[in-house]
Structure formats: structure tokens, C-alpha cells
Motif scaffolding. Sequence first.
Motif, PDB file in Angstrom:
ATOM      1  N   LEU A   1       0.835  -1.197   0.000  1.00  0.00           N
ATOM      2  CA  LEU A   1       0.000   0.000   0.000  1.00  0.00           C
ATOM      3  C   LEU A   1       0.878   1.259   0.000  1.00  0.00           C
ATOM      4  O   LEU A   1       0.616   2.219  -0.730  1.00  0.00           O
ATOM      5  CB  LEU A   1      -0.923  -0.037   1.235  1.00  0.00           C
ATOM      6  N   VAL A   2       1.921   1.233   0.815  1.00  0.00           N
ATOM      7  CA  VAL A   2       2.860   2.354   0.844  1.00  0.00           C
ATOM      8  C   VAL A   2       3.449   2.570  -0.543  1.00  0.00           C
ATOM      9  O   VAL A   2       3.561   3.702  -1.029  1.00  0.00           O
ATOM     10  CB  VAL A   2       3.983   2.100   1.883  1.00  0.00           C
ATOM     11  N   GLN A   3       3.787   1.469  -1.212  1.00  0.00           N
ATOM     12  CA  GLN A   3       4.367   1.559  -2.554  1.00  0.00           C
ATOM     13  C   GLN A   3       3.364   2.169  -3.541  1.00  0.00           C
ATOM     14  O   GLN A   3       3.705   3.062  -4.310  1.00  0.00           O
ATOM     15  CB  GLN A   3       4.793   0.149  -3.001  1.00  0.00           C
ATOM     16  N   ALA A   4       2.113   1.696  -3.444  1.00  0.00           N
ATOM     17  CA  ALA A   4       1.081   2.188  -4.370  1.00  0.00           C
ATOM     18  C   ALA A   4       0.819   3.677  -4.156  1.00  0.00           C
ATOM     19  O   ALA A   4       0.639   4.449  -5.106  1.00  0.00           O
ATOM     20  CB  ALA A   4      -0.209   1.393  -4.179  1.00  0.00           C
ATOM     21  N   VAL A   5       0.815   4.073  -2.886  1.00  0.00           N
ATOM     22  CA  VAL A   5       0.616   5.477  -2.545  1.00  0.00           C
ATOM     23  C   VAL A   5       1.747   6.321  -3.118  1.00  0.00           C
ATOM     24  O   VAL A   5       1.540   7.402  -3.680  1.00  0.00           O
ATOM     25  CB  VAL A   5       0.509   5.625  -1.005  1.00  0.00           C
ATOM     26  N   LYS A   6       2.949   5.792  -2.985  1.00  0.00           N
ATOM     27  CA  LYS A   6       4.128   6.505  -3.480  1.00  0.00           C
ATOM     28  C   LYS A   6       4.064   6.667  -5.003  1.00  0.00           C
ATOM     29  O   LYS A   6       4.440   7.705  -5.547  1.00  0.00           O
ATOM     30  CB  LYS A   6       5.355   5.670  -3.091  1.00  0.00           C
ATOM     31  N   ASP A   7       3.589   5.627  -5.661  1.00  0.00           N
ATOM     32  CA  ASP A   7       3.547   5.630  -7.128  1.00  0.00           C
ATOM     33  C   ASP A   7       2.332   6.358  -7.698  1.00  0.00           C
ATOM     34  O   ASP A   7       2.262   6.583  -8.907  1.00  0.00           O
ATOM     35  CB  ASP A   7       3.531   4.184  -7.658  1.00  0.00           C
ATOM     36  N   SER A   8       1.369   6.675  -6.828  1.00  0.00           N
ATOM     37  CA  SER A   8       0.123   7.263  -7.337  1.00  0.00           C
ATOM     38  C   SER A   8       0.384   8.598  -8.016  1.00  0.00           C
ATOM     39  O   SER A   8       1.249   9.377  -7.594  1.00  0.00           O
ATOM     40  CB  SER A   8      -0.857   7.466  -6.172  1.00  0.00           C
TER      41      SER A   8
END
Lengths: 504, 504
Positions: free
Chosen positions: B186-193
Motif C-alpha cells: 500500500l505504501v508503494q502504491a501510494v508513493k507511485d500514485s
Amino acid sequence: MDLQETEAAYYQYVKKIMDFNETIALAEWDMRTGAPKKGISQRSEVVGTLADEVFSRSTSAEMKAYLDVLADPSIQNQLSAVTRRMVEKSKKTYDQNIKIPQEESKAFTILQSEAQSVWEDAKKADDFSLLEPYLEKMVALKRKFINYWGVTTHRYNALLDLYEPGVTTETIDRIFSQLRAGIVPLVQAVKDSSNQPEKDFLTTPFPKEQLQKFCLYLLREIGYDFDAGRLDQTEHPFETTLNPGDVRVTTNYLENDFISTVLGTIHEGGHALYEQHISRDLVGTPLCEGTSMGIHESQSLFFENFIGRSKAFWQHHYSDLNKYAENAFRGQTVDDFYRAINASHPSLIRIFADELTYPLHIMVRYDIEKALFDGDLAVHDLPAVWNEKMREYLGIVPPTDREGVLQDIHWPSGDFGYFPSYALGYVYAAQFRHKMLSDLPNFNDLIANGEIVQITEWLSKNIHQFGSLKKPLEILRDATGEEPNPNYLIQYMKEKYGEIYRLK
Amino acid sequence: MDLQETEAAYYQYVKKIMDFNETIALAEWDMRTGAPKKGISQRSEVVGTLADEVFSRSTSAEMKAYLDVLADPSIQNQLSAVTRRMVEKSKKTYDQNIKIPQEESKAFTILQSEAQSVWEDAKKADDFSLLEPYLEKMVALKRKFINYWGVTTHRYNALLDLYEPGVTTETIDRIFSQLRAGIVPLVQAVKDSSNQPEKDFLTTPFPKEQLQKFCLYLLREIGYDFDAGRLDQTEHPFETTLNPGDVRVTTNYLENDFISTVLGTIHEGGHALYEQHISRDLVGTPLCEGTSMGIHESQSLFFENFIGRSKAFWQHHYSDLNKYAENAFRGQTVDDFYRAINASHPSLIRIFADELTYPLHIMVRYDIEKALFDGDLAVHDLPAVWNEKMREYLGIVPPTDREGVLQDIHWPSGDFGYFPSYALGYVYAAQFRHKMLSDLPNFNDLIANGEIVQITEWLSKNIHQFGSLKKPLEILRDATGEEPNPNYLIQYMKEKYGEIYRLK
């Protein structure tokens, strides 16, 4: 243990008691300055626990063992002056407490708390009879305590000694009769004078925030150290000492009576200066506090009256006052102001009395206390005697007991023997001032030039630093070379009020 | 003494210990909120005296005598639930302390105070080697203590038990591995958003006086009782309990980072609500405090995150915010604001971490502590392992130890085993929220309508009132019917951040 080890162990033991006392002072400061009300009843229990702890340690077998060794007259020359005086103080506390049966001591504590609460009701209802049975029991118990202490004649001296060690009725009788002879005619002359000061403008509103800033400024001016203290707001102003590096004062911001706030703040500041200047060498000993109520009051009154009500002070600070008050007093000269804040007239309530008539209020109470303990005055007759004495000393009679015998909390609190200290404080203060006028001949100039700190230093050097290392009359003698002499106060009053009221 | 008398005497004995604890809390509150600096060193000695008193009473022969009778398994059925739990807690403290030789316990206390001071220097100099010898000694001593307590395997459990009784590495391993699996992607997805919130406007100045008023207002909104507490200013916000009628909070007014002030105040308010609602029947017992660090943190995080960072809350309060902030945010919608205060990205410093990445910071510390006590990690290798774990969990590596292994005071303070409570608090809080959503299906409406007090009541009834009468996992089970379950937190994170960052 050899003597040195005993001494060291005693110091350590006493230090802990002082630490407990510091927490009691903190808990009480906190309760008065802003503790939330729902926590108060549990907090009171905490204070009780700590007070029990102080009591039991001060009267323990361990304390007795130290005193058996260290209070032995044959070894006094092997002890330092500090230790000797500490031991003397510890022994006094020990003897006073150990001689009273525990259940009677407890009964008195309970009575104190009940009587204070009944006193509030009695005052509201203007009904002395509510309080009477409590006062009767308290006086009877106090008399018993005095007997336990081994005093059979001059019982009242035993009570005086609690607040003003070494001072007896003999001394006070002498002082008060001189004072009375000097003050009563002066009060009369002031009353009859056709030069009454105008003082209505003193009710001019002074915005709270500005008044607070002015008080902070004035405390700094007299030398109060804010790194070793703080100013908070409470209904009744007070000073409390946690340790000499933490001496707190409070005041109340009265927007329509700013001069009470100003002088009250300076008064508490005077108490605080005493405690802030006690030698750090005395921290952790029972000597790390003012030596008596009277010497303490001499310091607060010195600053309140000889500084705060002096012309020189306002010559320097009147423009500041006007600055903080947003020019509210530009219509009055500094002389108008000086006369207004020194207006004097006989009044009913001690705590609102002016400088000149205040000592007479104390004499009323002194006569009564003496008659209660050494004479045959009955508690039942207090209201009548009160009114009679008020007429005798001040020429006025309270229309109600609320404005008479019921006005003070001291008796319901069990503090018999306390009142004289207030008047002694005036006498001591004036005697210090007299000596200071010869040591610092530019005394008035110092005040007028905003150099009060030099005056504070004199007090610090001659009085403050010693804490309780010297007894009250020893402080007075060492600083002034004399026994208590009320003539300096009388002289001061005559000069000051003679000028203000243009007396001949 | 019969059993009843012993029980009564034990209660009285324990009450005094609690009274001493209250004075320690008051002295510390005072030192942090405004005690003058020149009084601090003597005040610290006072705290030492009181702490010694608490220690010696908790481990005295008298305490042992009570425990010998009252902890006897054969008479447990004759005791009330409260007494049983009190005795259990007293015995735990007794055993923990009595087993450690006094000189080693003292050595640890001295190390703690030295290490904290060295830590400040080490942080300034960015030099771990300064702190290393102290940490080595502390870890060695802690290991010895654990041995004295009789633990030979899973030593770290003994430390966890100090802060989170009943919780073991087994439980935490399970929880943290699930959490990690849920959060890291989730942290990764947030970062990539590509939908990053705009948050620069959060540095808009918010005048201190207005911010203070807004904080007072918000505390009232969540149900904080000002008759049983007060709000003061300190550099680091904290909550402290004197008794349930006197639960104080502090905050820091950051004019250029008002949202930290607001959420910090609500966080401390959450701690305070817990303590204000503890049953008055428990006053004077060791049960009159939150049951564990984790449950405590669950309450502060519940309010900070599920209330203070929720959209519903700002739907109701955003116009108030703008009123207090003198319309500073009229250019931003409530949705802009909600997204801004929930912006998330991996960062170096735990205390500034956002809600989503925070648990990962805890996992770094947990792995290290476990390896220190149950593995063979040497103190010397802490910086390297720290950086490695940061890369593993958060994908970033601190450029300096100051921003890495040296950032927290916990280890220099000797508080090994404390960190996991922070993450457990998140897990518990989400689990309470999940249950609440079924008990109060209008949960979000309550918040959006300014009726948070109903939510506070649920917490009070299910958690707060019990103090330490129930153990942490017992509280959790009784309130939610489950063992600790991290899925509710993961679910909450996914929904919330999925929406904010418009993830698929």
C-alpha cells in the motif's frame, strides 16, 4: 556511629523531611492556582499523607536517637553553628509534638477543619453562636497543650513562641503601649484634618492584561528573580516557597481597585525576596525558611509601605503607571496619587485597613487572645469584648459580628498567637529602615532613581541570607544594634502623615 | 489479623503509595510546565526522595507480609475481583524489584540518566560511538535483570511484559507479519500514485492565541472534562494523570504547523479521556491507571486518526477551523484539507511519520530489540542493522545516524520493549473501531454531526472505566470478542488511502 557519622545521618534524615515539605507546598500551590476541582478531594488526602509522614518522621524514635546525641549540652562546642541551630529547631518540634497525646492532636486537627467550614457559615449568617462551641473546644484543647508543654503561668507566651520565638507578652506589652500612645492621637488628628486627600480616581478601571504587565515590571524593579519564581493569579494573594530557587507569588487583578493589586503584589514580592535570598548552604535543612512570622512580615511591609507607598517610588514610577494604564491618570499629579494611596481613616476590617490604623486592629486581637489564655475571658464574651476594644482603639463599633469578631480566619484555624506578628513586623521594618537610612544615606534617592536593588541587597546581607540560622530578635539586634523599638515606626508615621494631612 | 483486617490494612498501605505517586506526577508536571529553572535541581532531589519511598514501600517486609497472606492461591475465592487484581499487580512489582540486587538497580538508574545526557551529545555530534558503551552496559544489565527474574529463553518477552502484560513475541510476530504484508504494498502504491495531495497550505500561519482557543474547543468536542483537567503549553505534548479528577494535557502551539498542534492535542486528549473515565472506585489502588501502554495508545490513536484525521470530523469542524484561523483556508475545500492532512510518504523520523507508514518504523525497532535480547545482535552493529531494516521496510536509508538509530530517546532511557506498544495501539484501535461500527452503525454520522461524545461513551463503557482491572488482551476480547487482529487496521488503511490516492 561516631559524632560525625551521627551528624551526617541526621542531615540526611532531615533532608528527606524537607523534601516532603516541598511537595506539600507544591500540592497546596497547585490547589490554589488552578488544579481542576474534581481532583481536589483526592489531592487533599495526598497532602494529609505527606503531612502524616512529616509528623511521624519529626517525632520518630530515629529522630529521638539523633537528638539524644546531638542536643547533648556537653558536645555543643563540637558542632557547627548551623548544626546547633538545626538541632535546636528539630528538638523544639519534637518536644512540642511528642508531649501531646496523639488522639488529642488529631482531635484538634479535625476541629480546625470543621471550625473553618463552620466559620464560613457563621460569617454568612452573621451568627457567632454557630462558631462558639468550636472555638470553646479549641481554646480548651490549646490550654491543655500548653499544660502538656509544661507551661503553667503566662500561658499565652507559649503560643507567641510558636510564631515569634523569644518574644513574650512583656515585650509586646511594652511595644504596643508605646505604639498606641503614638498612633491613637495621630489617627485622631488625621481624622480631624481639613486636608483630606481626594482618592475617588483610584477606582478608574485598569485593564487586567495591562495591570498584569505592570505587576511583572514592578516585581523586577524590586529585585524579584523570575528564574527563581513565577507570578500567578489567585483570589487571595500569597507567597509560597518550594526551595530558594523556586519562590512563587500570586496576586489578584482587580480592574477597579488596581492599587490593591499593585501594593498586594509588592507585599508578596517582599516575602519572596526574603526567601529567594536565603543562603543556598541551608537548602535541605529546617533553617531554610524565614526565621519568624514577624521578620517575614517586616520584609513584606517594608516593600509594601516604605517602598510601594513612598513618594520617592512614585516619583520614579508614576509615568510608567500611566503608560501601562494608557494615560488613565494624566489628570492627577504624582502628589495627588501619593496622597490618595495613603489616605487613612479608622475602618472595621483589618485586611482593608490602611498603614496607620492597621496596628490598632492587631492590638484589639492581642488583648483578647491574652485574656483568653492568661485571663478569664470566656469565648462566649468575645463579640462584646471585640466591640468594646474597637471603640477603645479605633473609635468605631462594628454594626455586625460579620464585620467584627467573625472577620478573620485565624481563630477558626486554631492560630492563636499569630496576630501580634503582624504588628511586630511593622515595628521591625521601621527599625530596619532607620538603620538603613544611616548605612545608605541616599535611601530616598535610590528609590527615586529606580535603584531599589541596592536596598534589597542591604536586606539580603543583614536579614535574608540567614534564613532561620538566627532567631528573630538576634536578627534585629545584629542588624540594628537594638531591641525592638517602636519609636522608629511612630516617628515615620508622624512625619509621613503629618505631611500628607498637613498637620501642625 | 483476620483476612478482612489484612485486606483493609493492605488497602490503606497501598493508598499511601498511590498518594506518593500522585506527588511525583505533580512534581514532574510542574517541572515541565513552568517551574522556575533555579529550583529544578532541588526539585529533582525531591522526586528522587519520593521515588525511593515508593520503591521501598513496594518492596518492604510489610508488603511481603500482605502478599504472603493475600496472594495465597487457596484464599483467592474469598477476595473481590478488585483485590485479586490489585494483589496480582503488587506482587508483580514486588517480585520484579526484590529479585534485583539493590546496587545493580541503582547502577541502572545512574546509567539511564547518564545515557540520556550522552544521547543528546551523540545526536548533536551525529556520533553513535559516544552512546555505544552506555547502551552496551544497559543491555548487559537488562539481560542480567531478566535472568534474576528467572527467564532463560525468550528473554525479550520479559521486557514486552513490562509494557504490554500478556503479549509475547509470538503474538507480535504474527501481527507484524500480517501488517507488513498489508501495508508495504500500500505504501508503494501510494508513493507511485499520480494523485498526490497538495499540502503546502498547511504551513499557513495560525496565530497562537487563536490556535489555543481552537484546541480548547476541540478538546471539549471530544468530551474532555475541564473540571477534571487543564491544558498547558510545553515543547513536547504529553498527558499526565494525578488522579481521575485531575488529568492534565499539554500541547505546543506551532503557528506554522498548526495541524501538528491540532492532532497532537487530540492525541493527548485521547489519552486523557481514558484516565478521566476510570471508575472512581479504583482511586487509591494500583488499578487506577490505563492497563497497558498499548491500550493507552489505542485511545490516543483512535482520537488522533479515526476522529481527527477523518473526513466526517472535518465536514463538521472545517468551518470552525476557518473561523478560528480568520478565514486563512477559504481557498481550500474540506476535501483538499482532508487529503492534505493525510498525505503519506516514507520518511526517516518516527515521530513525524504519517499514519500509514508509522507501523513500519515500529517494526524496524522491534526486530532490533528482539535480536538484541534473544538473538546475537551486538550494540556495536546497531547503526548498520538500523539502516538495513529501514531500506527493507520503508525503502529509504538515513543519510546520518542522527536521522537513524540515534533519533529516539527510548533506548538511552533504558525502555527496551516499549516500542511495540505503539503499533499494537494501532491494531487495537482499529479493532475497537470495527466493533463500534456494528454497535453504532451511524458512527460516521455521529462524527459528522458533532456527536462524538456518544463514541467516547462507548469507549468509556467498554474500556476506560476498568482502568487496570482487566489486562490488555482481556479488555480487547471483552470489547471485541477477538484476539488481536490486524486485518481491521489493514482494511481501514486500504479503504482510506485507496480513496485519497485514487488507487485501483
